[in-house]
Scaffold this motif. Structure first.
Motif, PDB file in Angstrom:
ATOM      1  N   VAL A   1       0.864  -1.184   0.000  1.00  0.00           N
ATOM      2  CA  VAL A   1       0.000   0.000   0.000  1.00  0.00           C
ATOM      3  C   VAL A   1       0.901   1.234   0.000  1.00  0.00           C
TER       4      VAL A   1
ATOM      5  N   ASP B   1      -6.850   6.676  -0.064  1.00  0.00           N
ATOM      6  CA  ASP B   1      -6.067   5.641  -0.728  1.00  0.00           C
ATOM      7  C   ASP B   1      -5.709   4.502   0.220  1.00  0.00           C
TER       8      ASP B   1
ATOM      9  N   HIS C   1      -7.124   0.486  -0.131  1.00  0.00           N
ATOM     10  CA  HIS C   1      -6.208  -0.586  -0.535  1.00  0.00           C
ATOM     11  C   HIS C   1      -5.702  -1.469   0.598  1.00  0.00           C
TER      12      HIS C   1
END
Length: 282
Positions: A214, A237, A241
């Motif tokens: 990640v 984000d 993820h």
């Protein structure tokens, strides 16, 4: 006086005249023309920086290491076999490029408030400059990781002798700060630019090579985004993820917005995952 005696007398006078001239003009015996007082003394010579990198054998960067020698990759699934997952259900937060005298204490405080342990991938010359921060990281129970001496993105392309010095010297600085008994079990190449040779070198020094799965690019401040938009993007984000076993890449050096990111993220993460420092299960 005979003609022969006259010639001998004249020759003797010429020799005397030459010797007198030599004595008046200084030293002419093939030795140094500069007087001793004009030469810089050894004490006046600048001493090399004790922790500076040794000069490269050549002014050019070496070609990328060849894998023709049969160097086996590491056990992980990342670049050159570096590790991308913890090997358990736990998530590992990693913070690169510090220690930073402003931001590292702040991220340590945020982690402390949420009872979270992480992994700090530290740059050697910053360790040298801020050993008290390394001691605080270790005292808080976080894992220590070698992130090279000066964060050369082409580290893997440097001469083997330099690479060996770089990794060893960084470990030496970490141990100078926290003592020889605190382990440095992990290495992360600058930019994640691993090669099998670099992974093997780290392994020979007792370190597993860690990558990530990640990467919210918390360092990437896009020109059209203000701080709040950047923070929201990074939070989003990570949330999108992260999975059980993820290794999350973040940065404490020079990234004050990352502090705000984790103030928002840690309540969300701790409700969903076990957050633990490395070691990885390999």
């Amino acid at each position: 006086m005979t003609r022969r005696q006259t010639r001998q007398t004249a020759a003797g006078l010429l020799v005397v005249a030459v010797l007198v001239l030599l004595g008046a003009s200084g030293r002419h015996d093939g030795g140094p023309a500069t007087s001793r007082s004009a030469m810089p003394s050894a004490a006046a010579q600048p001493s090399p920086e004790p922790s500076a990198a040794p000069p490269s054998p050549s002014p050019t960067v070496a070609a990328p290491p060849s894998t023709a020698g049969g160097v086996a990759p590491g056990p992980g699934k990342g670049v050159a076999g570096s590790l991308t997952h913890t090997g358990t259900q736990a998530v590992a937060l990693t913070f690169d490029d510090g220690p930073d005298p402003v931001n590292t204490p702040r991220i340590l405080q945020v982690l402390r408030e949420h009872h979270v342990k992480a992994t700090f991938c530290m740059v050697g010359f910053r360790v040298r400059d801020h050993p008290e921060l390394v001691r605080q990281i270790a005292a808080d129970g976080h894992t220590l990781c070698n992130h090279s001496w000066q964060h050369l993105l082409n580290l893997a392309k440097r001469e083997p002798g330099y690479i060996d010095w770089d990794l060893r010297h960084t470990n030496d600085m970490i141990h100078a700060a926290v003592g020889p008994d605190v382990p440095v079990r992990y290495f992360r190449a600058p930019g994640g630019n691993f090669t099998p040779e670099l992974v093997a070198k780290a392994k020979s020094l007792g370190m597993e090579s860690i990558y990530w799965d990640v990467d919210p690019q918390d360092w990437n401040h896009k020109p059209d985004a203000n701080a709040q938009a950047h923070i929201a993007r990074v939070v989003r984000d990570v949330q999108r993820h992260v999975r059980p076993g993820s290794i999350v890449l973040s940065h404490d050096n020079g990234q004050p917005d990352t502090i705000v990111v984790y103030q928002r993220l840690l309540p969300w993460l701790t409700q969903r995952f076990a957050l633990e420092p490395l070691p990885c299960a390999t």
